[in-house]
Design a protein around this motif. Structure first.
Motif, PDB file in Angstrom:
ATOM      1  N   ASP A  52     -11.486 -25.799 -16.123  1.00  0.00           N
ATOM      2  CA  ASP A  52     -10.596 -25.019 -15.247  1.00  0.00           C
ATOM      3  C   ASP A  52      -9.128 -25.380 -15.486  1.00  0.00           C
ATOM      4  N   PHE A  53      -8.710 -25.260 -16.733  1.00  0.00           N
ATOM      5  CA  PHE A  53      -7.353 -25.655 -17.104  1.00  0.00           C
ATOM      6  C   PHE A  53      -6.389 -24.472 -16.973  1.00  0.00           C
ATOM      7  N   ARG A  67       0.770 -17.764 -20.356  1.00  0.00           N
ATOM      8  CA  ARG A  67      -0.037 -18.593 -19.459  1.00  0.00           C
ATOM      9  C   ARG A  67      -1.488 -18.486 -19.913  1.00  0.00           C
ATOM     10  N   VAL A  68      -2.082 -19.618 -20.259  1.00  0.00           N
ATOM     11  CA  VAL A  68      -3.449 -19.655 -20.787  1.00  0.00           C
ATOM     12  C   VAL A  68      -4.335 -20.393 -19.796  1.00  0.00           C
ATOM     13  N   THR A  69      -5.422 -19.742 -19.389  1.00  0.00           N
ATOM     14  CA  THR A  69      -6.392 -20.362 -18.485  1.00  0.00           C
ATOM     15  C   THR A  69      -7.784 -20.188 -19.077  1.00  0.00           C
ATOM     16  N   GLY A  70      -8.736 -20.974 -18.588  1.00  0.00           N
ATOM     17  CA  GLY A  70     -10.109 -20.858 -19.069  1.00  0.00           C
ATOM     18  C   GLY A  70     -11.031 -21.759 -18.277  1.00  0.00           C
ATOM     19  N   PRO A  87     -11.527 -17.474 -22.035  1.00  0.00           N
ATOM     20  CA  PRO A  87     -10.056 -17.565 -22.060  1.00  0.00           C
ATOM     21  C   PRO A  87      -9.406 -16.343 -21.411  1.00  0.00           C
ATOM     22  N   ARG A  88      -8.280 -16.592 -20.743  1.00  0.00           N
ATOM     23  CA  ARG A  88      -7.448 -15.551 -20.155  1.00  0.00           C
ATOM     24  C   ARG A  88      -6.006 -15.873 -20.530  1.00  0.00           C
ATOM     25  N   ILE A  89      -5.373 -14.955 -21.251  1.00  0.00           N
ATOM     26  CA  ILE A  89      -3.997 -15.174 -21.705  1.00  0.00           C
ATOM     27  C   ILE A  89      -3.115 -14.080 -21.128  1.00  0.00           C
ATOM     28  N   VAL A  90      -2.058 -14.475 -20.442  1.00  0.00           N
ATOM     29  CA  VAL A  90      -1.122 -13.520 -19.858  1.00  0.00           C
ATOM     30  C   VAL A  90       0.246 -13.747 -20.479  1.00  0.00           C
ATOM     31  N   SER A  91       0.813 -12.692 -21.069  1.00  0.00           N
ATOM     32  CA  SER A  91       2.177 -12.782 -21.607  1.00  0.00           C
ATOM     33  C   SER A  91       3.145 -12.322 -20.527  1.00  0.00           C
ATOM     34  N   ILE A  92       4.153 -13.117 -20.295  1.00  0.00           N
ATOM     35  CA  ILE A  92       5.120 -12.837 -19.238  1.00  0.00           C
ATOM     36  C   ILE A  92       6.506 -12.764 -19.853  1.00  0.00           C
ATOM     37  N   ASP A  93       7.135 -11.608 -19.730  1.00  0.00           N
ATOM     38  CA  ASP A  93       8.471 -11.394 -20.264  1.00  0.00           C
ATOM     39  C   ASP A  93       9.265 -10.592 -19.247  1.00  0.00           C
ATOM     40  N   GLU A  94      10.487 -11.027 -18.966  1.00  0.00           N
ATOM     41  CA  GLU A  94      11.299 -10.334 -17.966  1.00  0.00           C
ATOM     42  C   GLU A  94      11.579  -8.888 -18.347  1.00  0.00           C
ATOM     43  N   ASP A  95      11.648  -8.592 -19.650  1.00  0.00           N
ATOM     44  CA  ASP A  95      11.992  -7.247 -20.108  1.00  0.00           C
ATOM     45  C   ASP A  95      10.784  -6.384 -20.430  1.00  0.00           C
ATOM     46  N   LYS A  96       9.563  -6.948 -20.368  1.00  0.00           N
ATOM     47  CA  LYS A  96       8.367  -6.190 -20.731  1.00  0.00           C
ATOM     48  C   LYS A  96       7.309  -6.314 -19.647  1.00  0.00           C
ATOM     49  N   THR A  97       6.396  -5.336 -19.650  1.00  0.00           N
ATOM     50  CA  THR A  97       5.288  -5.362 -18.705  1.00  0.00           C
ATOM     51  C   THR A  97       4.308  -6.458 -19.099  1.00  0.00           C
ATOM     52  N   PRO A  98       3.840  -7.275 -18.147  1.00  0.00           N
ATOM     53  CA  PRO A  98       2.875  -8.333 -18.474  1.00  0.00           C
ATOM     54  C   PRO A  98       1.619  -7.760 -19.123  1.00  0.00           C
ATOM     55  N   MET A  99       1.030  -8.524 -20.042  1.00  0.00           N
ATOM     56  CA  MET A  99      -0.164  -8.105 -20.763  1.00  0.00           C
ATOM     57  C   MET A  99      -1.230  -9.180 -20.614  1.00  0.00           C
ATOM     58  N   LEU A 100      -2.450  -8.768 -20.284  1.00  0.00           N
ATOM     59  CA  LEU A 100      -3.574  -9.687 -20.121  1.00  0.00           C
ATOM     60  C   LEU A 100      -4.542  -9.516 -21.286  1.00  0.00           C
ATOM     61  N   ILE A 101      -4.939 -10.638 -21.898  1.00  0.00           N
ATOM     62  CA  ILE A 101      -5.924 -10.630 -22.974  1.00  0.00           C
ATOM     63  C   ILE A 101      -7.045 -11.583 -22.573  1.00  0.00           C
ATOM     64  N   ALA A 106     -12.711 -18.458 -27.404  1.00  0.00           N
ATOM     65  CA  ALA A 106     -11.542 -18.486 -28.291  1.00  0.00           C
ATOM     66  C   ALA A 106     -11.483 -19.816 -29.027  1.00  0.00           C
ATOM     67  N   ILE A 107     -10.937 -19.778 -30.250  1.00  0.00           N
ATOM     68  CA  ILE A 107     -10.675 -20.985 -31.032  1.00  0.00           C
ATOM     69  C   ILE A 107      -9.176 -21.041 -31.302  1.00  0.00           C
ATOM     70  N   VAL A 108      -8.544 -22.140 -30.943  1.00  0.00           N
ATOM     71  CA  VAL A 108      -7.110 -22.330 -31.167  1.00  0.00           C
ATOM     72  C   VAL A 108      -6.923 -23.193 -32.401  1.00  0.00           C
ATOM     73  N   LYS A 109      -6.271 -22.624 -33.423  1.00  0.00           N
ATOM     74  CA  LYS A 109      -5.980 -23.352 -34.657  1.00  0.00           C
ATOM     75  C   LYS A 109      -4.480 -23.584 -34.732  1.00  0.00           C
ATOM     76  N   GLN A 110      -4.091 -24.818 -35.057  1.00  0.00           N
ATOM     77  CA  GLN A 110      -2.692 -25.196 -35.005  1.00  0.00           C
ATOM     78  C   GLN A 110      -2.047 -25.182 -36.394  1.00  0.00           C
ATOM     79  N   LYS A 111      -0.866 -24.558 -36.458  1.00  0.00           N
ATOM     80  CA  LYS A 111      -0.017 -24.551 -37.648  1.00  0.00           C
ATOM     81  C   LYS A 111      -0.778 -24.149 -38.912  1.00  0.00           C
ATOM     82  N   VAL A 112      -1.318 -22.942 -38.866  1.00  0.00           N
ATOM     83  CA  VAL A 112      -2.038 -22.386 -40.004  1.00  0.00           C
ATOM     84  C   VAL A 112      -1.047 -21.647 -40.904  1.00  0.00           C
TER      85      VAL A 112
END
Length: 204
Positions: A52-53, A67-70, A87-101, A106-112
């Protein structure tokens, strides 16, 4: 021991070695076949997990928060990868409508680094029942996208898939194989076998 007995024992020993070798080869082939059938990837043992992160990160431009939760995040040290359940990913931008994915896993790979000239960046591989939702706003229409797999590039605010994808809006349904999207400029490119159905009825 006579020469005949020596030949008999040598024959038995060789037969035994052949049987052991055949059994070993059979086991290797059986395990490989099971792994291919199950689509399983042999992973190292995890060194820690978090349930529950919830955490927030910025894109490289600093303009978009993610914002990433799972339900559960597990780290695999040998691959230096993270696995996320639900996983639940929400993109938050003051100039754009929030998007939920969201997805089942999900697998997170770093610096590919995908190519020699490409800049290394993090990747989030969303898998199984992937749904992308953008709510309606004063400037944009509501959009829902559905696919089986999706790669997110949070640093450059891009996403892509080679799988079949379906996008639904209030007036149209678009299906295709493959998509590349850029959240920074709000552009979506469908790659092949594009099919569009337009509803000419005016919504009340």
């Amino acid at each position: 021991m006579t020469a005949d007995r020596i030949r008999v024992w040598l024959g038995v020993s060789l037969l035994g070695l052949l049987m052991l070798g055949s059994f070993w080869a059979y086991e290797v082939m059986r395990r490989n076949s099971e792994e291919r059938a199950n689509g399983a990837k042999v992973r190292s043992e995890p060194d820690y997990f978090v349930e529950d992160f919830n955490f927030v990160r910025l894109s490289q431009s600093g303009n978009t928060n993610y914002r990433v939760t799972g339900e559960k995040l597990t780290h695999f040290p040998q691959e230096d990868e993270f696995e996320i359940l639900q996983p639940r990913i929400v993109s938050i931008d003051e100039d754009k409508t929030p998007m939920l994915i969201r997805a089942d896993r999900a697998i997170v790979k770093q610096k590919v680094q995908e190519s020699a000239n490409a800049k290394p960046e993090d990747q989030i591989h969303m898998m199984d029942n992937v749904i992308i939702e953008r709510a309606k706003s004063a400037r944009t229409a509501a959009i829902i996208m559905e696919t089986s797999s999706l790669i997110l590039y949070p640093d450059s605010e891009k996403m892509k898939t080679d799988a079949r994808i379906k996008m639904t809006t209030a007036r149209a349904t678009i299906s295709a194989f493959g998509m590349v999207a850029n959240n920074a400029d709000q552009k979506v490119h469908f790659l092949k076998n594009v099919h569009i159905e337009i509803d000419n009825k005016i919504a009340k």
